[in-house]
Scaffold this motif. Structure first.
Motif, PDB file in Angstrom:
ATOM      1  N   LYS A  71      22.139 -15.943   6.247  1.00 20.15           N
ATOM      2  CA  LYS A  71      22.016 -15.940   7.706  1.00 20.15           C
ATOM      3  C   LYS A  71      21.212 -14.712   8.132  1.00 20.15           C
ATOM      4  O   LYS A  71      21.524 -13.584   7.746  1.00 20.15           O
ATOM      5  N   ASP A  72      20.152 -14.953   8.884  1.00 17.29           N
ATOM      6  CA  ASP A  72      19.263 -13.909   9.397  1.00 17.29           C
ATOM      7  C   ASP A  72      18.547 -13.120   8.289  1.00 17.29           C
ATOM      8  O   ASP A  72      18.070 -12.011   8.522  1.00 17.29           O
ATOM      9  N   ALA A  73      18.463 -13.696   7.088  1.00 10.66           N
ATOM     10  CA  ALA A  73      17.765 -13.025   5.987  1.00 10.66           C
ATOM     11  C   ALA A  73      16.288 -12.863   6.324  1.00 10.66           C
ATOM     12  O   ALA A  73      15.703 -13.671   7.056  1.00 10.66           O
ATOM     13  N   LEU A  74      15.705 -11.833   5.798  1.00  3.52           N
ATOM     14  CA  LEU A  74      14.256 -11.653   5.924  1.00  3.52           C
ATOM     15  C   LEU A  74      13.574 -12.589   4.943  1.00  3.52           C
ATOM     16  O   LEU A  74      13.897 -12.604   3.750  1.00  3.52           O
ATOM     17  N   SER A  75      12.635 -13.360   5.425  1.00  4.33           N
ATOM     18  CA  SER A  75      11.907 -14.271   4.546  1.00  4.33           C
ATOM     19  C   SER A  75      11.120 -13.508   3.491  1.00  4.33           C
ATOM     20  O   SER A  75      10.883 -14.025   2.400  1.00  4.33           O
ATOM     21  N   SER A  76      10.739 -12.287   3.799  1.00  5.71           N
ATOM     22  CA  SER A  76      10.053 -11.471   2.790  1.00  5.71           C
ATOM     23  C   SER A  76      10.981 -11.219   1.598  1.00  5.71           C
ATOM     24  O   SER A  76      10.525 -11.219   0.449  1.00  5.71           O
ATOM     25  N   ASP A  77      12.275 -11.055   1.845  1.00  2.00           N
ATOM     26  CA  ASP A  77      13.232 -10.890   0.744  1.00  2.00           C
ATOM     27  C   ASP A  77      13.370 -12.185  -0.064  1.00  2.00           C
ATOM     28  O   ASP A  77      13.498 -12.145  -1.291  1.00  2.00           O
ATOM     29  N   LEU A  78      13.337 -13.324   0.629  1.00  6.42           N
ATOM     30  CA  LEU A  78      13.410 -14.609  -0.071  1.00  6.42           C
ATOM     31  C   LEU A  78      12.177 -14.792  -0.956  1.00  6.42           C
ATOM     32  O   LEU A  78      12.284 -15.280  -2.089  1.00  6.42           O
ATOM     33  N   LEU A  79      11.012 -14.396  -0.442  1.00  2.00           N
ATOM     34  CA  LEU A  79       9.789 -14.521  -1.240  1.00  2.00           C
ATOM     35  C   LEU A  79       9.816 -13.566  -2.429  1.00  2.00           C
ATOM     36  O   LEU A  79       9.454 -13.953  -3.543  1.00  2.00           O
ATOM     37  N   ARG A  80      10.272 -12.342  -2.211  1.00  2.00           N
ATOM     38  CA  ARG A  80      10.373 -11.396  -3.337  1.00  2.00           C
ATOM     39  C   ARG A  80      11.279 -11.958  -4.431  1.00  2.00           C
ATOM     40  O   ARG A  80      10.971 -11.865  -5.623  1.00  2.00           O
ATOM     41  N   ALA A  81      12.417 -12.532  -4.038  1.00  2.00           N
ATOM     42  CA  ALA A  81      13.344 -13.118  -5.015  1.00  2.00           C
ATOM     43  C   ALA A  81      12.704 -14.301  -5.725  1.00  2.00           C
ATOM     44  O   ALA A  81      12.902 -14.502  -6.927  1.00  2.00           O
ATOM     45  N   SER A  82      11.929 -15.092  -5.001  1.00  2.00           N
ATOM     46  CA  SER A  82      11.246 -16.241  -5.598  1.00  2.00           C
ATOM     47  C   SER A  82      10.179 -15.788  -6.584  1.00  2.00           C
ATOM     48  O   SER A  82      10.048 -16.358  -7.676  1.00  2.00           O
ATOM     49  N   VAL A  83       9.428 -14.758  -6.210  1.00  2.00           N
ATOM     50  CA  VAL A  83       8.417 -14.207  -7.122  1.00  2.00           C
ATOM     51  C   VAL A  83       9.095 -13.683  -8.387  1.00  2.00           C
ATOM     52  O   VAL A  83       8.618 -13.918  -9.504  1.00  2.00           O
ATOM     53  N   ALA A  84      10.218 -13.006  -8.230  1.00  3.88           N
ATOM     54  CA  ALA A  84      10.945 -12.472  -9.389  1.00  3.88           C
ATOM     55  C   ALA A  84      11.400 -13.604 -10.306  1.00  3.88           C
ATOM     56  O   ALA A  84      11.287 -13.501 -11.535  1.00  3.88           O
ATOM     57  N   ALA A  85      11.887 -14.699  -9.716  1.00  3.81           N
ATOM     58  CA  ALA A  85      12.348 -15.838 -10.524  1.00  3.81           C
ATOM     59  C   ALA A  85      11.191 -16.472 -11.291  1.00  3.81           C
ATOM     60  O   ALA A  85      11.321 -16.808 -12.475  1.00  3.81           O
ATOM     61  N   VAL A  86      10.056 -16.617 -10.636  1.00  8.00           N
ATOM     62  CA  VAL A  86       8.874 -17.206 -11.265  1.00  8.00           C
ATOM     63  C   VAL A  86       8.377 -16.299 -12.391  1.00  8.00           C
ATOM     64  O   VAL A  86       8.067 -16.769 -13.494  1.00  8.00           O
ATOM     65  N   THR A  87       8.333 -15.011 -12.123  1.00  6.99           N
ATOM     66  CA  THR A  87       7.881 -14.035 -13.115  1.00  6.99           C
ATOM     67  C   THR A  87       8.823 -14.001 -14.319  1.00  6.99           C
ATOM     68  O   THR A  87       8.375 -13.927 -15.467  1.00  6.99           O
ATOM     69  N   GLU A  88      10.116 -14.082 -14.032  1.00  2.40           N
ATOM     70  CA  GLU A  88      11.113 -14.082 -15.114  1.00  2.40           C
ATOM     71  C   GLU A  88      10.923 -15.259 -16.063  1.00  2.40           C
ATOM     72  O   GLU A  88      11.224 -15.171 -17.255  1.00  2.40           O
ATOM     73  N   GLU A  89      10.388 -16.353 -15.545  1.00  2.00           N
ATOM     74  CA  GLU A  89      10.124 -17.528 -16.371  1.00  2.00           C
ATOM     75  C   GLU A  89       8.789 -17.441 -17.105  1.00  2.00           C
ATOM     76  O   GLU A  89       8.383 -18.379 -17.776  1.00  2.00           O
ATOM     77  N   GLY A  90       8.088 -16.319 -16.935  1.00  2.00           N
ATOM     78  CA  GLY A  90       6.833 -16.117 -17.664  1.00  2.00           C
ATOM     79  C   GLY A  90       5.579 -16.532 -16.915  1.00  2.00           C
ATOM     80  O   GLY A  90       4.489 -16.532 -17.487  1.00  2.00           O
ATOM     81  N   TRP A  91       5.696 -16.879 -15.631  1.00  2.00           N
ATOM     82  CA  TRP A  91       4.539 -17.291 -14.844  1.00  2.00           C
ATOM     83  C   TRP A  91       4.011 -16.122 -14.038  1.00  2.00           C
ATOM     84  O   TRP A  91       4.717 -15.165 -13.767  1.00  2.00           O
ATOM     85  N   ARG A  92       2.749 -16.231 -13.652  1.00  2.00           N
ATOM     86  CA  ARG A  92       2.189 -15.248 -12.727  1.00  2.00           C
ATOM     87  C   ARG A  92       1.417 -15.997 -11.650  1.00  2.00           C
ATOM     88  O   ARG A  92       0.906 -17.095 -11.878  1.00  2.00           O
ATOM     89  N   ILE A  93       1.350 -15.396 -10.517  1.00  2.00           N
ATOM     90  CA  ILE A  93       0.696 -16.029  -9.371  1.00  2.00           C
ATOM     91  C   ILE A  93      -0.778 -15.657  -9.386  1.00  2.00           C
ATOM     92  O   ILE A  93      -1.135 -14.480  -9.497  1.00  2.00           O
ATOM     93  N   GLY A  94      -1.626 -16.680  -9.283  1.00  2.00           N
ATOM     94  CA  GLY A  94      -3.069 -16.456  -9.272  1.00  2.00           C
ATOM     95  C   GLY A  94      -3.605 -16.338  -7.862  1.00  2.00           C
ATOM     96  O   GLY A  94      -4.312 -15.395  -7.535  1.00  2.00           O
ATOM     97  N   ASN A  95      -3.300 -17.297  -7.026  1.00  2.00           N
ATOM     98  CA  ASN A  95      -3.777 -17.274  -5.649  1.00  2.00           C
ATOM     99  C   ASN A  95      -2.946 -18.227  -4.797  1.00  2.00           C
ATOM    100  O   ASN A  95      -2.250 -19.098  -5.325  1.00  2.00           O
TER     101      ASN A  95
END
Length: 139
Positions: A71-95
């Protein structure tokens, strides 16, 4: 390296009394996105795109709007957590390439700031982020 592409989509009604936060940037506007979190539909769509590309469910599964923790979470925190999850799985974001369709605030004056904000959250350079604004032509 395998390349995967994700697609994200999100929409929130604009309501009075909420700050208008899109792409991690607060825009001067009398209305803002309604939502369980801060309602930043741009960052929500990016979360869904990167999570989907990595095969990691979606935003609603990871951060359900039925959970008061978000509730009232910052979407930037949700994105950071999502990036961390993706990175933990061995992926990297290109664009990322983003289309913001709204009758609300004009996007063009804020594109550079949004690109920088999103790039910082994703850990990529700003030239790896594109933001386009479109009107809904009164629909």
């Amino acid at each position: 390296m395998t390349i995967r592409t994700g697609l994200g989509f999100d929409v929130h009604r604009l309501v009075e009394g909420r700050p208008c936060i899109l792409g991690g940037v607060e825009l001067p506007h009398p209305t803002g996105p309604d939502g369980h979190s801060d309602g930043d539909a741009v960052l929500h769509a990016i979360c869904d795109a990167i999570l989907g590309a990595a095969g990691l469910d979606d935003l609603g599964t990871r951060f359900p709007d039925t959970d008061e923790e978000w509730k009232d979470a910052l979407s930037s925190d949700l994105l950071r957590a999502s990036v961390a999850a993706v990175t933990e799985e061995g992926w990297r974001i290109g664009n990322v390439d983003i289309v913001i369709a709204t009758e609300g605030p004009r996007i063009a004056p804020h594109r550079a700031e949004m690109r920088a904000s999103i790039a910082g959250l994703l850990g990529v350079s700003a030239d790896c982020v594109n933001v386009k604004g479109k009107t809904l032509e009164g629909l």
